[in-house]
Design a protein around this motif. Structure first.
Motif, PDB file in Angstrom:
ATOM      1  N   ARG A 106       0.843  -1.187   0.000  1.00  0.00           N
ATOM      2  CA  ARG A 106       0.000   0.000   0.000  1.00  0.00           C
ATOM      3  C   ARG A 106       0.876   1.234   0.000  1.00  0.00           C
ATOM      4  N   ARG A 107       0.719   2.033  -1.026  1.00  0.00           N
ATOM      5  CA  ARG A 107       1.454   3.297  -1.085  1.00  0.00           C
ATOM      6  C   ARG A 107       0.627   4.363  -0.392  1.00  0.00           C
ATOM      7  N   PRO A 108       1.170   5.017   0.617  1.00  0.00           N
ATOM      8  CA  PRO A 108       0.394   6.054   1.296  1.00  0.00           C
ATOM      9  C   PRO A 108       0.159   7.249   0.377  1.00  0.00           C
ATOM     10  N   THR A 109      -1.057   7.742   0.354  1.00  0.00           N
ATOM     11  CA  THR A 109      -1.406   8.885  -0.499  1.00  0.00           C
ATOM     12  C   THR A 109      -1.957  10.008   0.363  1.00  0.00           C
ATOM     13  N   ARG A 110      -1.960  11.193  -0.205  1.00  0.00           N
ATOM     14  CA  ARG A 110      -2.496  12.344   0.515  1.00  0.00           C
ATOM     15  C   ARG A 110      -3.719  12.860  -0.245  1.00  0.00           C
ATOM     16  N   PRO A 111      -4.683  13.444   0.473  1.00  0.00           N
ATOM     17  CA  PRO A 111      -5.859  13.974  -0.222  1.00  0.00           C
ATOM     18  C   PRO A 111      -5.480  15.182  -1.086  1.00  0.00           C
ATOM     19  N   THR A 112      -6.160  15.311  -2.224  1.00  0.00           N
ATOM     20  CA  THR A 112      -5.883  16.443  -3.121  1.00  0.00           C
ATOM     21  C   THR A 112      -6.487  17.719  -2.547  1.00  0.00           C
ATOM     22  N   ARG A 113      -6.060  18.851  -3.074  1.00  0.00           N
ATOM     23  CA  ARG A 113      -6.585  20.130  -2.618  1.00  0.00           C
ATOM     24  C   ARG A 113      -8.084  20.223  -2.923  1.00  0.00           C
ATOM     25  N   ALA A 114      -8.487  19.724  -4.089  1.00  0.00           N
ATOM     26  CA  ALA A 114      -9.907  19.788  -4.471  1.00  0.00           C
ATOM     27  C   ALA A 114     -10.759  18.942  -3.521  1.00  0.00           C
TER      28      ALA A 114
END
Length: 139
Positions: A106-114
């Protein structure tokens, strides 16, 4: 040889089968004939399995694994020893095949600005709806 994958095979001498009396269907034979199969496989010390498969199988085995590292499977679904034996071996193969598959990383992701903006907008909208529900008092 018991085939797990194309590269991994188990020697049948590593698998120990004992027959015990089964509960459930069987009529008069249920008290006379030992049809249930208890399959024992020394998972921790098996030379046939690579280390990563051994470790993952121990995690997947859960309470079916003894403190000594022996996997114990009991098969009593059928009325005959032969079908219960086949069922127990099939369940062992299924568990080991599942252990061969490496879990996806699992690659950790961050929420987008939108998406952050949409979340904040929905919270603001929800708050305003709640504010409209409150009573207005006249002084």
């Amino acid at each position: 040889m018991i085939e797990i994958t194309e590269r991994i095979h188990l020697d049948p001498s590593e698998v120990e089968e004992t027959f015990v009396r089964a509960s459930g269907p069987g009529g008069q034979n249920v008290n006379k004939v030992s049809t249930a199969v208890q399959l024992r496989f020394d998972l921790r010390h098996s030379p046939s399995l690579p280390a990563y498969v051994r470790e993952r199988a121990q995690q997947l085995a859960g309470k079916r694994l003894s403190k000594d590292g022996v996997l114990v499977l009991t098969a009593a679904r059928f009325r005959t020893q032969e079908r219960n034996r086949e069922d127990a071996v099939a369940r062992l193969v299924e568990l080991l095949r599942e252990a061969c598959e490496r879990p996806a990383y699992r690659r950790p992701t961050r929420p987008t600005r939108a998406s952050k903006q949409r979340r904040m907008d929905s919270k603001t909208k929800r708050g305003s709806i709640k504010k409209l529900r409150s009573r207005k008092f006249d002084d």
